[in-house]
Design an enzyme around this catalytic site. Structure first.
Site, PDB file in Angstrom:
ATOM      1  CD  GLU A 106      51.304 -42.340   5.024  1.00 55.43           C
ATOM      2  OE1 GLU A 106      50.724 -43.736   4.735  1.00 55.43           O
ATOM      3  OE2 GLU A 106      51.307 -42.477   5.603  1.00 55.43           O
TER       4      GLU A 106
ATOM      5  N   PRO B 123      26.924 -40.915  19.456  1.00 56.13           N
ATOM      6  CG  PRO B 123      28.397 -38.920  19.822  1.00 56.13           C
ATOM      7  CD  PRO B 123      28.119 -40.409  20.207  1.00 56.13           C
TER       8      PRO B 123
END
Length: 671
Positions: free
Chosen positions: A430, A209
């Site tokens: 992180e 898409p």
């Protein structure tokens, strides 16, 4: 309420029909006389004020013609013609009063009025018919389409409508080249027919898409200069049996009458999916529509010059009869654009937008690997919205960077406030991702780390490739596993109490490891064997009945191999984070202060990173040294190593890595 639409609809005709029937009954049954009470009527008869009398036995009514105008007790003048009704019990009194009066009388025996009887029969039928007409008209979108169920709903693109040309299409050069030939054939078919070439009957555009399939079809319509009929696949299917097939016939008949012409069917998988693959026997109406479509496509005359262009995201579920040569002669894949394609798309969508002088679209294209044309258009639109929101006049790099982050990871959650402990855990998580990625030898550079909540993530680490990649090596996949586990390992090393923030990291790592074992042939214990069915999207009617094609013993081996790969990645991440513990602490400290670190700041922190030692060379599935292999295998391996032949790696383009984001976003690891 839209009163104009109501006035144009059939409801007005229904109301008028009811009023006409009511007025007709009134005219047929009414006599024009004024109504008085029974007592007043008998009093007039006894006072000899009546000239003539008519007694209607069937209606129990008496009509009187008076000698002079009559004024009732309320003072109203009723004229000389009046009437009154009586009940059966007082019938004898009425007859006696008439006999005693001097008026001339006449008895009207019961009789049947044929017109009144006809209206009493036809009236309800007409009302039911008008109501049914109203319902059918509503379902078909208006009273003028009551009998047009089988007519095509295709929209004809007029010459006055805004044109999209191939100049507005970027990043799909091969598809444009194929479609330009279609345009040339429609404009000058004799040039192709002179060498025996026939017109392609169908062109199928397939791809993910947002890659521009519908835009390509619009460009063909703008370039060809021929009638262009556009319709959605779902427009063929209706609740009434046979409507879809009738609409297909009508659509192709219109196109043949106006040839040369182009028919574009968007989302053709709505009617073109496998026949007989529906649960519970399938949708027979959809299959009838597909059968008619197959007949129309195969029944084209060579000189009709009508081409069918269709678009779909799921070519795997289309019926094989629809895909064979002679129906869809060309199948054009429209994939996500490469670096140059992304830059061209950005140039197209940046037209008409005030860009600052320092904006470099090539740099922006490098930051957006794996983005489709729709994604890139959304990036520039988000940047324009952010610029307008801040009352600025030019779109700068700051707005573009924020727009990329919004498209990849969602909007920033400024209202989600974390306490210092959670913030520190997120910083180390992180930081573990970023440091593990920087310590590997086959991973892409870390470009951004942040602990600001965005979307559904508490933070994320962005790892982006320097150039487009169409294949991934085994060492690169092992590096992905290692830095995916980096966040979890950092929590274990620092806090000795891991959190739930690594759940998506573990999910992604397990998925990669299982594919390495069952699809990519990267396990020595299993070998180069494809196990199980495709891991793509499931089509229930086709895939539900498939059984596992390997034994329980092999399944146990697969699980063991997946676990070994995850444990190896965990150990490698543990090794590099412990070796570079001081860098991990500094990275977490910087994140606590600045919350977001860009590429330059990360590069300064990672200057003294000690990398993971090179892994031992992976042996063949026989687990033997290279020197023990047969000569033909040694020669083949040497040819691959020297780049003489292709190594046989899957050439499917891959989006950059990302370990924790719930959404499929390139190159991001989240908490």
């Amino acid at each position: 309420m839209d009163f104009k639409r109501i006035l144009r609809g059939p409801l007005v005709y229904i109301v008028l029909g009811v009023l006409a029937l009511f007025i007709g009954f009134s005219l047929l049954t009414g006599s024009g006389s004024r109504q008085i009470t029974t007592e007043e009527g008998l009093h007039l008869l006894s006072a000899n004020a009546v000239k003539t009398v008519k007694i209607y036995d069937s209606e129990q009514r008496v009509d009187l013609t008076l000698n002079s105008s009559y004024t009732d007790p309320s003072g109203q003048n009723l004229g000389t013609a009046v009437q009154f009704n009586y009940v059966a019990a007082r019938g004898a009194d009425v007859v006696a009063a008439v006999d005693a009066s001097t008026a001339k009388y006449d008895d009207v025996p019961p009789s049947t009025n044929w017109l009144l009887s006809l209206l009493s029969i036809l009236g309800p039928i007409l009302l039911v018919g008008l109501f049914a007409w109203f319902l059918l008209s509503s379902m078909q979108g208006g009273g003028n389409r009551v009998m047009q169920f089988g007519k095509s709903k295709a929209k004809l693109v007029s010459k006055e409508s805004p044109k999209v040309t191939f100049a507005d299409v970027a990043g799909s050069d091969e598809a444009v080249e194929e479609l330009e030939e279609i345009k040339d054939f429609l404009k000058d078919p004799s040039r192709f027919q002179a060498v025996g070439a026939r017109i392609p009957k169908g062109v199928l555009l397939y791809g993910p898409p947002g890659t521009g399939k519908t835009l390509l079809a619009r460009a063909v319509a703008g370039e060809a200069g021929v009638p262009f009929y556009s319709i959605s696949g779902s427009d063929f299917v209706e609740m009434f049996v046979g409507v879809g097939a009738s609409r297909v016939r009508d659509l192709f008949e219109q196109a043949k009458q106006n040839s040369p012409a182009i028919i574009f069917v968007d989302e053709i998988d709505a009617v073109g999916r496998h026949r007989g693959a529906g649960l519970g026997g399938g949708h027979d109406e959809r299959e009838q529509t597909l059968n008619q479509l197959l007949v129309e496509m195969d029944g084209f005359d060579v000189k009709t010059n009508v081409i069918l262009i269709a678009a779909t995201n799921r070519p795997d579920i289309l019926d094989p009869a629809l895909l064979r040569p002679g129906r869809f002669d060309r199948q054009i894949g429209v994939d996500a654009p490469d670096l140059k394609g992304r830059q061209k798309i950005l140039e197209v969508h940046s037209k008409g937008k005030p860009m600052a002088k320092g904006v470099n679209l090539e740099v922006l294209a490098r930051k957006t690997p794996g983005f489709t044309g729709a994604d890139l258009a959304n990036v520039l639109n988000e940047a324009a919205l952010l610029t307008a929101r801040s009352n600025a006049q030019l779109i700068d790099n700051r707005a573009l960077d924020e727009a990329v982050d919004r498209v990849m990871a969602g909007p920033q959650r400024r209202t989600r406030l974390m306490n210092n402990k959670e913030k520190l855990i997120t910083a180390y998580h992180e930081g573990g991702h970023a440091l593990a990625a920087a310590s590997m030898r086959h991973t892409d550079p870390v470009t951004k780390v942040t602990i600001l909540p965005r979307g559904r993530a508490l933070g994320y680490t962005m790892v982006l490739p320097l150039e487009d990649k169409y294949s991934v090596t085994r060492n690169e996949l092992l590096d992905q596993l290692a830095y995916a586990m980096g966040g979890r390992v950092a929590e274990e090393i620092v806090f000795h109490d891991p959190t739930t923030g690594a759940s998506n990291d573990i999910e992604k790592a397990t998925s990669i490891a299982r594919k390495m074992v069952t699809e990519y042939g990267m396990s020595a214990a299993i070998g180069s064997v494809k196990l199980g069915q495709s891991q793509g999207e499931v089509f229930l009617g086709r895939d539900m009945g498939h059984q596992r094609d390997y034994s329980e013993e092999i399944a146990e081996k697969v699980d063991n191999e997946v676990r070994l790969l995850i444990e190896q990645a965990h150990d490698e991440a543990w090794q590099v984070l412990n070796t570079n513990r001081d860098i991990l602490d500094n990275l977490a400290k910087e994140l606590m202060e600045k919350e977001t670190l860009d590429h330059d700041q990360l590069a300064a922190l990672f200057t003294k990173v000690k990398r993971l030692p090179e892994r031992p060379q992976w042996l063949s599935s026989t687990n033997r040294p290279i020197s023990d292999l047969p000569p033909i295998k040694i020669a083949a391996k040497a040819a691959v190593d020297e780049g003489v032949v292709d190594g046989g790696v899957d050439s499917t383009p891959t989006r950059p890595k990302r370990t924790s984001r719930p959404r499929k976003t390139p190159g991001i690891a989240t908490a």
